[in-house]
Each structure stands twice: as C-alpha cells, then as structure tokens.
Design an enzyme around this catalytic site. Structure first.
Site, PDB file in Angstrom:
ATOM      1  N   GLY A 173       0.826  -1.216   0.000  1.00 34.40           N
ATOM      2  CA  GLY A 173       0.000   0.000   0.000  1.00 34.40           C
ATOM      3  C   GLY A 173       0.854   1.257   0.000  1.00 34.40           C
ATOM      4  N   ARG A 221       0.002  -4.305  -4.974  1.00 35.85           N
ATOM      5  CA  ARG A 221       0.029  -5.524  -4.158  1.00 35.85           C
ATOM      6  C   ARG A 221       0.153  -6.659  -5.165  1.00 35.85           C
ATOM      7  NH1 ARG A 221      -0.992  -3.958   0.834  1.00 35.85           N
ATOM      8  NH2 ARG A 221      -2.515  -2.326   1.278  1.00 35.85           N
ATOM      9  N   ASP A 223       5.847  -5.470   5.983  1.00 40.87           N
ATOM     10  CA  ASP A 223       6.306  -6.819   6.333  1.00 40.87           C
ATOM     11  C   ASP A 223       6.394  -7.749   5.128  1.00 40.87           C
ATOM     12  OD1 ASP A 223       3.544  -6.765   6.119  1.00 40.87           O
ATOM     13  OD2 ASP A 223       3.162  -7.968   7.907  1.00 40.87           O
ATOM     14  N   THR A 279       5.023   1.323   6.603  1.00 41.80           N
ATOM     15  CA  THR A 279       3.646   0.850   6.705  1.00 41.80           C
ATOM     16  C   THR A 279       2.902   1.782   7.634  1.00 41.80           C
ATOM     17  OG1 THR A 279       2.103  -0.792   7.560  1.00 41.80           O
ATOM     18  CG2 THR A 279       4.321  -0.876   8.487  1.00 41.80           C
ATOM     19  N   ASP A 281       0.449   1.043   9.156  1.00 39.01           N
ATOM     20  CA  ASP A 281      -0.041   0.247  10.285  1.00 39.01           C
ATOM     21  C   ASP A 281       0.946   0.283  11.460  1.00 39.01           C
ATOM     22  OD1 ASP A 281      -2.112  -0.471   8.594  1.00 39.01           O
ATOM     23  OD2 ASP A 281      -1.100  -2.295   7.921  1.00 39.01           O
ATOM     24  N   ASP A 341       3.344  -1.618  12.288  1.00 41.20           N
ATOM     25  CA  ASP A 341       3.457  -2.893  13.003  1.00 41.20           C
ATOM     26  C   ASP A 341       4.703  -3.694  12.653  1.00 41.20           C
ATOM     27  OD1 ASP A 341       2.757  -3.536  10.439  1.00 41.20           O
ATOM     28  OD2 ASP A 341       1.008  -4.740  10.950  1.00 41.20           O
ATOM     29  N   ARG A 364      -4.944  -2.927   9.986  1.00 44.47           N
ATOM     30  CA  ARG A 364      -4.906  -4.393   9.880  1.00 44.47           C
ATOM     31  C   ARG A 364      -5.038  -5.062  11.242  1.00 44.47           C
ATOM     32  NH1 ARG A 364      -4.201  -6.420   4.695  1.00 44.47           N
ATOM     33  NH2 ARG A 364      -2.866  -5.109   3.419  1.00 44.47           N
TER      34      ARG A 364
HETATM   35  O1  F6P Z   1      -1.427  -2.010   5.272  1.00 45.51           O
HETATM   36  C1  F6P Z   1      -1.879  -0.716   5.046  1.00 45.51           C
HETATM   37  C2  F6P Z   1      -3.351  -0.682   4.865  1.00 45.51           C
HETATM   38  O2  F6P Z   1      -3.737   0.659   4.666  1.00 45.51           O
HETATM   39  C3  F6P Z   1      -4.177  -1.334   5.984  1.00 45.51           C
HETATM   40  O3  F6P Z   1      -4.300  -0.531   7.120  1.00 45.51           O
HETATM   41  C4  F6P Z   1      -5.468  -1.612   5.277  1.00 45.51           C
HETATM   42  O4  F6P Z   1      -6.184  -2.671   5.877  1.00 45.51           O
HETATM   43  C5  F6P Z   1      -5.022  -1.983   3.896  1.00 45.51           C
HETATM   44  O5  F6P Z   1      -3.736  -1.409   3.711  1.00 45.51           O
HETATM   45  C6  F6P Z   1      -5.931  -1.520   2.791  1.00 45.51           C
HETATM   46  O6  F6P Z   1      -5.397  -1.950   1.593  1.00 45.51           O
HETATM   47  P1  F6P Z   1      -5.981  -1.585   0.167  1.00 45.51           P
HETATM   48  O7  F6P Z   1      -5.518  -0.200  -0.170  1.00 45.51           O
HETATM   49  O8  F6P Z   1      -5.384  -2.623  -0.723  1.00 45.51           O
HETATM   50  O9  F6P Z   1      -7.462  -1.658   0.274  1.00 45.51           O
END
Ligand code: F6P
Length: 343
Positions: free
Chosen positions: A10, A72, A102, A124, A126, A128, A170
């Site tokens: 992301g 992704r 990660d 990230t 997140d 994490d 997440r």
């Molecule tokens: O890992 C970063 C993040 O923003 C998470 O917090 C969230 O769940 C996910 O990516 C959303 O991903 P996407 O943009 O693929 O919907």
C-alpha cells in the site's frame, strides 16, 4: 552503480521523501538511480526500470503517494515470481532498495539470502513492523485520525451523539490507539485488548450519567467481532496478495449498531478508510523518511546487503532484515493504559 528503488504494498505519505533522499544522494555521488515502476511487478513481469533524473526528484518531498507507483503483487501465485525478480536484479541492477512493510521485507530477505544485493526501508502506516520505532506513513495517518476526531467532536457535542470512527491498521491497533489518543477519543477498541460489547455500552452510559452528552468511540478495523458479540460472516474479500480486506467486515458499523440498539443514543459512523493514506506527509514523516532513505543508500554503497535502516532511540540504525520480518509489533499494555486514562 546502478541502484534500483521500488515501493511495494500500500502507498503511504512519505514514500516520495525517501525516494528523493535515495535518488539525490545517488546522483550526487555519480551513481545511476533506476526507478522500478509498480513494486515487485516491475521486476517479475516485464522489466519496468527507468533512470530517474534530478528533475523527477524535485518538489516531491511534500507529495503523498509514490512517484514510482506501487502494487500488491503476489510473487508466489503463480509460483516463480521470486526467481524472476532474482534474474531481473542480476540482469539490470547492481543493488536494489525495496521500500515496504512486512510482506515486502520478507521478500527482500529471501532475495538477499540468495545473494541479491537488496536493502530495505520500513514503510507501513499500520506501524506494526517489528524492530523499528518508525515506519513511513504512520505519523501522517494518525494526524488524519486526530484531525478527523477534532472535527467529529464538535458535531457530536452539538447533536449529543455517539460517533463511531473506524480506522485502518490491519491486525494491530497502532493507528486507532495513537490517533485516538491525539484526537481525544473517549473509548478506543483495538485487537490487542479485546473488550466486551456490554463494557462498551456501560462506558457510554456512564459518560451520559456524568452529564457528558456525547462520546467519540474509535474502533480499529482489525478488532475481533466475536469478542463484541458479533459473528464473522465467512470469507473476507481479499486483496491481490491474499490478505483479507479487513474494512469489508464493517466492525465500526457493527459497534455503532449495537450502541444504537440500546435505544438510548443516536449514533453515527465514519469509516476513515483511504483518507488515512492520502495527501501530504507530515513534517515528521518527511524528515524520518528522508533519514531512513539516506540510511538505505549508505548501506547500499557500503555493500551491506540484507539490511534495513530502522529508528531506535531517535537514531537511524542498520539492522539485518531478519529483525523486522517476524510477525507484527503490537501496541503494548502501558501505552493502551495511557490512552484509557482519558476514557
Ligand atoms: O497495510 C496498510 C493498509 O492501509 C491497511 O491498514 C489496510 O487494511 C489496507 O492497507 C488496505 O489496503 P488496500 O488499499 O489494498 O485496500
């Protein structure tokens, strides 16, 4: 050297500051900097590397997103993607800097273990990633959460309502906990410390009894529905690398519906979603993304493959990638307890 740089997973505010630092330092020292488009896809599919020049790096420090594009992209389904990345690095680059979370750093480690000259950069929102106190994007995300809570406070207070705000994050609660702390949340629900729905309701009622007519309840997207008395409705829709899209579970909406079902409160829900990922990085993200980007560049020229610059005790430190890949870093009890002082 021909130094490749990619952003994977992301996007997050601050990526461009890191790319700029790597690129400017490489150009200053007479190296070639190659921007790889769209993360691992740009190496596993048709090679998508192109030299970056100074003009492409100018004026980007305050821009959100990533000037390289990201994706992704699953290197394992179908199998063989990792091997194609290894070949592409061997054919086109002298070193690669992979900016990501990660999943990205697990791949960086796999590549480095097979002799590829790869260095990571922690990103990230997140927050994490184990082994580092800083991940690109987190500060910008919690700033959006805090500002949103400021705005929701005024309308909540005016209407005497309960506002439920769902954040990203997440499986960990960093964005909810620290965004909520900064924004004055009246209750924060995170996966690390589950709470029963009856306790949530009691907390809101107790505020009401104390004469506070509104409440701001922050809920992390990854909170386990079953601890709140809900049921997981089977398969989550998944992203391209097989990760469940947690926002599709609607945990914020569930909490709101349960509070409203009590019949005492008018409730509204806000899912902050990708607003937390968009827009300009904070000054903090610009500075630390620059610093970890610079750390990665220095690691590359020193030939320290298989490493990643992390932030510890307010310093950038180079550590093996294996220190950031195992599992997720969780919100510690004492930090959550501090948030709870203000509930
Ligand atoms: O890992 C970063 C993040 O923003 C998470 O917090 C969230 O769940 C996910 O990516 C959303 O991903 P996407 O943009 O693929 O919907």
């Amino acid at each position: 050297m021909r130094i490749g740089v990619l952003t994977a997973g992301g996007d997050a505010p601050g990526l461009n500051a890191a790319i700029r630092a790597i690129g400017e330092m490489a150009l200053r020292d007479g190296h070639e900097i190659i921007g790889i488009a769209n993360g691992w896809a740009g190496l596993a599919q048709e090679y998508a590397g192109a030299p970056l020049d100074a003009s492409q790096l100018r004026g980007v420090v305050g821009q959100g997103g990533t000037l390289l594009g990201t994706a992704r992209f699953d290197l394992d389904r179908p199998a063989g993607g990792r091997e194609r990345v290894l070949s592409a690095i061997d054919e086109h680059l002298d070193a690669l800097i992979a900016i990501g979370g990660d999943g990205t750093q697990e791949i960086s480690q796999w590549l480095a273990e097979r002799g590829a000259p790869v260095v990571g950069v922690p990103k990230t929102l997140d927050n994490d990633l184990p082994g580092t106190n800083y991940c690109i994007g987190f500060d910008s995300a919690i700033s959006v959460v805090a500002e949103s809570l400021d705005r929701l406070h005024t309308t909540a207070a005016s209407h005497h309502r309960v506002m439920v705000i769902e954040t990203m994050g997440r499986t960990t609660g960093w964005v909810a906990a620290l965004g909520g702390l900064a924004g004055g949340a009246d209750l924060i629900l995170i996966p690390e410390f589950p709470m029963a729905m009856s306790d949530v309701l009691e907390h809101v009622k107790q505020r009401h009894r104390a004469g506070i007519g509104y409440s701001i309840v922050v809920v992390a997207e990854g909170v386990d529905l079953s601890t709140l008395g809900g049921v997981e409705t089977g398969e989550l829709s998944s992203d391209a690398v097989g990760g469940g899209r947690l926002a599709t579970r609607g945990v914020g909406q569930f909490v709101a519906s349960q509070i409203e079902a009590g019949g005492e409160f008018e409730v509204r829900t806000t899912v902050l979603g990708h607003l937390q990922r968009g827009g300009s990085p904070t000054a903090y993200d610009r500075i630390w993304a620059t610093r970890v980007g610079a750390g990665a560049y220095e690691a590359v020229v020193a030939g320290k493959s298989g490493t990643i610059p992390v932030v510890r005790d307010n310093h950038v430190t180079l550590v093996p990638l294996s220190e950031v890949t195992p599992g997720q870093r969780q919100v510690p009890r004492e930090l959550y307890d501090l948030c709870a002082v203000f509930f």
